[in-house]
Design an enzyme around this catalytic site. Structure first.
Site, PDB file in Angstrom:
ATOM      1  N   ASP A   1       0.853  -1.194  -0.107  1.00  0.00           N
ATOM      2  CA  ASP A   1      -0.073  -0.073   0.131  1.00  0.00           C
ATOM      3  C   ASP A   1       0.977   1.238  -0.129  1.00  0.00           C
ATOM      4  O   ASP A   1       0.775   2.255   0.959  1.00  0.00           O
ATOM      5  CB  ASP A   1      -0.980  -0.150   1.330  1.00  0.00           C
ATOM      6  CG  ASP A   1      -2.102   0.983   1.043  1.00  0.00           C
ATOM      7  OD1 ASP A   1      -2.421   1.379  -0.043  1.00  0.00           O
ATOM      8  OD2 ASP A   1      -2.531   1.414   2.381  1.00  0.00           O
TER       9      ASP A   1
ATOM     10  N   ASP B   1       3.920   2.149   7.677  1.00  0.00           N
ATOM     11  CA  ASP B   1       2.223   1.195   7.915  1.00  0.00           C
ATOM     12  C   ASP B   1       2.451  -0.021   6.839  1.00  0.00           C
ATOM     13  O   ASP B   1       1.994   0.278   5.599  1.00  0.00           O
ATOM     14  CB  ASP B   1       1.263   2.306   7.557  1.00  0.00           C
ATOM     15  CG  ASP B   1      -0.076   1.701   7.403  1.00  0.00           C
ATOM     16  OD1 ASP B   1      -0.233   0.401   8.041  1.00  0.00           O
ATOM     17  OD2 ASP B   1      -1.092   2.272   7.356  1.00  0.00           O
TER      18      ASP B   1
ATOM     19  N   ASN C   1       2.016   7.056   3.021  1.00  0.00           N
ATOM     20  CA  ASN C   1       2.792   5.974   3.754  1.00  0.00           C
ATOM     21  C   ASN C   1       4.129   6.454   3.650  1.00  0.00           C
ATOM     22  O   ASN C   1       5.141   5.234   3.812  1.00  0.00           O
ATOM     23  CB  ASN C   1       2.601   4.496   3.419  1.00  0.00           C
ATOM     24  CG  ASN C   1       1.223   4.157   4.117  1.00  0.00           C
ATOM     25  OD1 ASN C   1       0.851   4.855   5.053  1.00  0.00           O
ATOM     26  ND2 ASN C   1       0.439   3.198   3.361  1.00  0.00           N
TER      27      ASN C   1
END
Length: 370
Positions: free
Chosen positions: A231, A255, A236
């Site tokens: 992701d 993350d 991030n």
């Protein structure tokens, strides 16, 4: 407003995360907080900024129950430990010290992961159990993705991440594919009645056609799978300046909650934005950095729009599945309205057009390959 999904009557497990229970849980894993507590912007998990008695700023994450098994969470933490050992700029979680009463270490998991049993306020109520991890808090800002040097830097970073990720595969975490991300998401939205009746036929037709194209593209493009961030959107990536605690500057990845097996391009395409010409130039910068460290298979560029399509459909299903969490109706009040589904239909039709166009050119053809 059209009410989207039908909510559950039982209280959500996160309802037990009152401030005092958060502090109790931290103490149960050996962290004595000084009482300062701020809930951070996170929907999938519950994340809090705390300070310990030594004044350290820490980030405590309580993982959403039922999303990942303990074995899958352990694989995320093992990957982070492996990346940190290779001196990659990731923020790895701290070792915890469960007390054996209200917190226990998770079997065969790194010491950075524990399961805590919260203390609900109602006498006799069931004590919910949540997985917990704690990170040092790091400040930073988003990367400047219009700067080619930044994109080259990120390309090198992704290549280093993939060098480590390619050493083995996740055994417990899933692999990114059209069935799990696309067709299962479509089925959940169909069966649970989340889509307004008037908008269903158009959305269903566009979604099926888009998923058929994405499925075929993945089947026709043989790629190596490796452990991914999964992701890697700009939110991030923290861009840091040197400070008293860390002399490093540049990007840090945060993350890894969506880490899974998949093709390398999954960690690259979310760095691209804008019209096709702009994305082409951004891609050239990213891959010129990436190829300084690791080979990139240019055939994977055919998967950018199919992967974007899967993400769109999965995102709609994710919102629907989380609607029993009180944070979601408050944060996404437009979800489930006729306007939302009409917009999704338009975007899926745009994806159908994008998937029938030639893929972005491989910059290797521009003489940038190593």
């Amino acid at each position: 407003m059209q009410e989207p999904p039908r909510g559950a009557a039982a209280p959500h497990p996160y309802a037990a995360l009152e401030p005092r229970h958060v502090l109790d849980a931290l103490e149960a894993v050996g962290i004595r907080a000084d009482g300062r507590l701020l809930q951070l912007n996170s929907y999938e998990n519950r994340v809090f900024l705390v300070h310990d008695e030594d004044g350290r700023a820490l980030v405590a994450k309580f993982y959403r129950p039922g999303r990942w098994s303990d074995a899958q969470l352990a694989e995320e933490h093992r990957l982070l430990a492996e990346l940190q050992a290779e001196d990659l700029p990731v923020i790895a979680p701290l070792a915890l010290q469960p007390d054996g009463r209200d917190a226990q270490a998770i079997a065969q998991a790194p010491a950075s992961l524990a399961r805590v049993r919260l203390r609900p306020g109602d006498a006799g109520a069931e004590r919910p159990s949540l997985a917990l991890a704690v990170w040092p808090c790091r400040a930073g800002h988003g990367p400047e993705l219009d700067d080619p040097s930044t994109l080259r830097w990120l390309g090198r970073l992704m290549a280093r991440l993939h060098q480590v990720g390619a050493r083995e595969r996740f055994s417990a975490r899933p692999t990114l594919d059209a069935e799990a991300f696309g067709w299962q998401s479509h089925a959940r939205l169909r069966d649970d009645g989340h889509i307004t009746p008037a908008e269903w036929p158009a959305w269903d037709s566009a979604c099926r056609q888009a998923l058929e194209l994405a499925t075929q593209a993945l089947a026709d493009t043989p790629t190596a799978t490796l452990r991914l961030h999964g992701d890697c959107h700009p939110g991030n990536i923290l861009w840091r300046s040197p400070d008293g605690d860390d002399a490093r500057r540049g990007p840090q990845l945060v993350d890894f909650d969506d880490a899974r097996n998949g093709p390398a391009v999954q960690d690259l395409w979310m760095l691209l934005s804008g019209e096709r010409e702009a994305m082409q130039q951004q891609l050239g910068a990213v891959l010129s950095g990436y190829r300084q460290i690791r080979r990139f298979d240019g055939r994977e560029l055919r998967l950018i729009e199919p992967l974007r399509t899967l993400r769109m459909v999965h995102h709609s299903a994710w919102l629907a599945e989380r609607w029993d969490d009180p944070a979601f109706p408050a944060a996404f009040p437009w979800f489930g309205t006729p306007a939302w589904w009409s917009q999704q239909t338009v975007q899926l039709r745009q994806q159908i057009e994008a998937m029938t166009e030639p893929p972005l050119d491989d910059p290797a053809d521009w003489g940038l390959d190593d």
